[in-house]
Design a protein around this motif. Structure first.
Motif, PDB file in Angstrom:
ATOM      1  N   ALA A  87       0.957  -1.183   0.051  1.00 36.07           N
ATOM      2  CA  ALA A  87      -0.182  -0.117   0.036  1.00 36.07           C
ATOM      3  C   ALA A  87       0.837   1.429   0.083  1.00 36.07           C
ATOM      4  O   ALA A  87       1.006   1.853   1.110  1.00 36.07           O
ATOM      5  CB  ALA A  87      -1.099   0.077   1.122  1.00 36.07           C
ATOM      6  N   LYS A  88       1.705   1.530  -1.122  1.00 34.69           N
ATOM      7  CA  LYS A  88       2.311   2.902  -1.204  1.00 34.69           C
ATOM      8  C   LYS A  88       1.990   3.101  -2.770  1.00 34.69           C
ATOM      9  O   LYS A  88       1.855   2.384  -3.563  1.00 34.69           O
ATOM     10  CB  LYS A  88       3.765   2.657  -0.857  1.00 34.69           C
ATOM     11  CG  LYS A  88       4.394   1.617  -1.430  1.00 34.69           C
ATOM     12  CD  LYS A  88       5.834   1.213  -0.680  1.00 34.69           C
ATOM     13  CE  LYS A  88       6.796   1.991  -1.438  1.00 34.69           C
ATOM     14  NZ  LYS A  88       8.365   1.719  -1.098  1.00 34.69           N
ATOM     15  N   LYS A  89       2.373   4.435  -3.003  1.00 36.80           N
ATOM     16  CA  LYS A  89       2.549   4.978  -4.322  1.00 36.80           C
ATOM     17  C   LYS A  89       3.618   4.449  -5.055  1.00 36.80           C
ATOM     18  O   LYS A  89       4.888   4.543  -4.886  1.00 36.80           O
ATOM     19  CB  LYS A  89       2.589   6.303  -4.238  1.00 36.80           C
ATOM     20  CG  LYS A  89       2.243   7.004  -5.766  1.00 36.80           C
ATOM     21  CD  LYS A  89       2.261   8.506  -5.527  1.00 36.80           C
ATOM     22  CE  LYS A  89       1.758   9.197  -6.875  1.00 36.80           C
ATOM     23  NZ  LYS A  89       1.771  10.660  -6.771  1.00 36.80           N
ATOM     24  N   GLU A  90       3.290   3.720  -6.146  1.00 35.40           N
ATOM     25  CA  GLU A  90       4.279   3.036  -7.174  1.00 35.40           C
ATOM     26  C   GLU A  90       3.668   3.234  -8.712  1.00 35.40           C
ATOM     27  O   GLU A  90       2.659   3.392  -8.726  1.00 35.40           O
ATOM     28  CB  GLU A  90       4.495   1.434  -6.735  1.00 35.40           C
ATOM     29  CG  GLU A  90       5.046   1.278  -5.264  1.00 35.40           C
ATOM     30  CD  GLU A  90       6.581   1.426  -5.458  1.00 35.40           C
ATOM     31  OE1 GLU A  90       7.242   1.685  -6.477  1.00 35.40           O
ATOM     32  OE2 GLU A  90       7.262   0.788  -4.516  1.00 35.40           O
ATOM     33  N   ASN A  91       4.996   3.113  -9.686  1.00 35.85           N
ATOM     34  CA  ASN A  91       4.389   3.086 -10.903  1.00 35.85           C
ATOM     35  C   ASN A  91       3.995   1.656 -11.476  1.00 35.85           C
ATOM     36  O   ASN A  91       4.961   0.879 -10.998  1.00 35.85           O
ATOM     37  CB  ASN A  91       5.457   3.707 -11.755  1.00 35.85           C
ATOM     38  CG  ASN A  91       5.633   4.922 -11.444  1.00 35.85           C
ATOM     39  OD1 ASN A  91       4.558   5.856 -11.316  1.00 35.85           O
ATOM     40  ND2 ASN A  91       6.722   5.866 -11.672  1.00 35.85           N
ATOM     41  N   THR A 107      -5.148   2.900 -10.556  1.00 29.48           N
ATOM     42  CA  THR A 107      -5.461   3.968  -9.775  1.00 29.48           C
ATOM     43  C   THR A 107      -6.338   4.003  -8.544  1.00 29.48           C
ATOM     44  O   THR A 107      -5.804   4.750  -7.608  1.00 29.48           O
ATOM     45  CB  THR A 107      -6.384   5.106 -10.690  1.00 29.48           C
ATOM     46  OG1 THR A 107      -5.603   5.255 -11.989  1.00 29.48           O
ATOM     47  CG2 THR A 107      -6.615   6.500 -10.208  1.00 29.48           C
ATOM     48  N   LYS A 108      -6.976   3.097  -8.765  1.00 29.89           N
ATOM     49  CA  LYS A 108      -7.970   2.916  -7.132  1.00 29.89           C
ATOM     50  C   LYS A 108      -7.055   2.385  -6.084  1.00 29.89           C
ATOM     51  O   LYS A 108      -7.165   2.553  -5.050  1.00 29.89           O
ATOM     52  CB  LYS A 108      -8.978   1.626  -7.555  1.00 29.89           C
ATOM     53  CG  LYS A 108      -9.968   1.513  -6.448  1.00 29.89           C
ATOM     54  CD  LYS A 108     -11.060   0.694  -6.897  1.00 29.89           C
ATOM     55  CE  LYS A 108     -12.026   0.646  -5.885  1.00 29.89           C
ATOM     56  NZ  LYS A 108     -13.102  -0.425  -5.926  1.00 29.89           N
ATOM     57  N   SER A 109      -6.006   1.706  -6.564  1.00 33.50           N
ATOM     58  CA  SER A 109      -5.220   1.174  -5.635  1.00 33.50           C
ATOM     59  C   SER A 109      -4.009   1.980  -5.065  1.00 33.50           C
ATOM     60  O   SER A 109      -3.121   1.809  -4.367  1.00 33.50           O
ATOM     61  CB  SER A 109      -4.329  -0.141  -6.383  1.00 33.50           C
ATOM     62  OG  SER A 109      -5.359  -1.053  -6.556  1.00 33.50           O
ATOM     63  N   GLY A 110      -4.170   3.391  -5.523  1.00 35.02           N
ATOM     64  CA  GLY A 110      -3.167   4.324  -4.990  1.00 35.02           C
ATOM     65  C   GLY A 110      -1.986   4.311  -6.035  1.00 35.02           C
ATOM     66  O   GLY A 110      -0.903   4.738  -5.505  1.00 35.02           O
ATOM     67  N   LYS A 111      -2.041   3.705  -7.040  1.00 32.22           N
ATOM     68  CA  LYS A 111      -0.762   3.629  -7.970  1.00 32.22           C
ATOM     69  C   LYS A 111      -0.696   4.468  -9.137  1.00 32.22           C
ATOM     70  O   LYS A 111      -2.033   4.975  -9.303  1.00 32.22           O
ATOM     71  CB  LYS A 111      -0.512   2.143  -8.400  1.00 32.22           C
ATOM     72  CG  LYS A 111      -0.137   1.136  -7.390  1.00 32.22           C
ATOM     73  CD  LYS A 111       0.829   1.179  -6.082  1.00 32.22           C
ATOM     74  CE  LYS A 111       0.815   0.144  -5.114  1.00 32.22           C
ATOM     75  NZ  LYS A 111      -0.473   0.159  -4.316  1.00 32.22           N
ATOM     76  N   VAL A 112       0.306   4.773  -9.869  1.00 25.12           N
ATOM     77  CA  VAL A 112       0.313   5.324 -11.099  1.00 25.12           C
ATOM     78  C   VAL A 112       0.297   4.640 -12.288  1.00 25.12           C
ATOM     79  O   VAL A 112       1.328   4.100 -12.603  1.00 25.12           O
ATOM     80  CB  VAL A 112       1.475   6.474 -11.173  1.00 25.12           C
ATOM     81  CG1 VAL A 112       1.364   7.325 -12.368  1.00 25.12           C
ATOM     82  CG2 VAL A 112       1.591   7.117  -9.793  1.00 25.12           C
ATOM     83  N   LYS A 130      10.668   4.348 -15.558  1.00 28.54           N
ATOM     84  CA  LYS A 130       9.863   4.885 -14.618  1.00 28.54           C
ATOM     85  C   LYS A 130      10.034   4.047 -13.156  1.00 28.54           C
ATOM     86  O   LYS A 130       9.393   4.355 -12.235  1.00 28.54           O
ATOM     87  CB  LYS A 130       8.488   4.704 -14.903  1.00 28.54           C
ATOM     88  CG  LYS A 130       8.195   5.388 -16.282  1.00 28.54           C
ATOM     89  CD  LYS A 130       8.262   6.859 -16.160  1.00 28.54           C
ATOM     90  CE  LYS A 130       7.875   7.598 -17.424  1.00 28.54           C
ATOM     91  NZ  LYS A 130       7.876   9.053 -17.132  1.00 28.54           N
TER      92      LYS A 130
END
Length: 211
Positions: A87-91, A107-112, A130
């Motif tokens: 659960a962290k922002k990742e590409n 996107t819903k999972s907090g990713k890019v 990336k």
């Protein structure tokens, strides 16, 4: 001898379907027939109750069959892999033939979500540029940063098993919410995109057209 019984093996070693056909005197149609036969045998094994969940490796690809004997589309599996990420922002990289559910899930999972052209090389290049944690394509290849941006069916398998274990749900239950869009399972070429889309919409005028 191996090529005659499993020509797909040589494709996984870097040979194109055309090269396999020329080298081993086996047509592309025969290769496709072999692959379909392998997949169908796996599905029949699930339907006959040999496994509760079916995960059948074909080369470095992973073919997932749920407990009902239904083959799960590879881009749906990619969406499940996204759900199992930390659960962290990742590409996360996906290719342009994947279902819309893939970027939506990312996107819903907090990713890019980062889109790539189709192909191993393209996806790996974008992932490296990336520094993406995960990448995938509809052909059933899943790429992982922890695996030096290379694809691994084994890691994909373990991740899906982990998700099944953590949620306590069946594979069909996990995939059901992700099957919200129509999927032709084919890629089409047309000289007049606008005219083709208009004709399709006319044929399915009772359906709600979505972007």
């Amino acid at each position: 001898k191996v090529a005659k019984t499993n020509p797909d093996y040589y494709s996984s070693m870097g040979m194109t379907a055309e090269a396999v056909a020329n080298e081993f005197n086996i047509t592309r149609e025969e290769q496709d027939k072999f692959a379909f036969s392998s997949h169908q045998k796996a599905i029949n094994a699930i339907k006959n109750g040999y496994f509760k969940e079916g995960i059948v490796p074909i080369n470095v690809e992973e073919i997932f069959v749920d407990e009902k004997g239904t083959m799960v589309a590879q881009d749906i599996i990619l969406a499940l892999l996204v759900q199992n990420l930390p659960a962290k922002k990742e590409n996360v990289v996906y290719e342009l033939t994947c279902s819309k559910i893939v970027p939506e899930t990312i996107t819903k999972s907090g990713k890019v979500p980062i889109i790539s052209k189709v192909g191993h090389t393209m996806i790996q290049q974008v992932m490296q540029k990336k520094k993406a944690i995960l990448g995938g394509e509809r052909s059933g290849h899943y790429f992982f940063r922890e695996n030096f941006f290379a694809d691994s069916g084994d890691i994909a398998l373990l991740q899906i098993l982990s998700l099944l274990s953590k949620t306590g749900r069946k594979l069909s239950e996990l995939t059901a919410p992700l099957k919200k869009y129509y999927d032709s399972q084919q890629a089409f070429a047309t000289q007049n995109k606008e005219a083709t889309i208009k004709k399709v919409l006319e044929e399915f005028q009772n359906e709600k057209a979505k972007e």
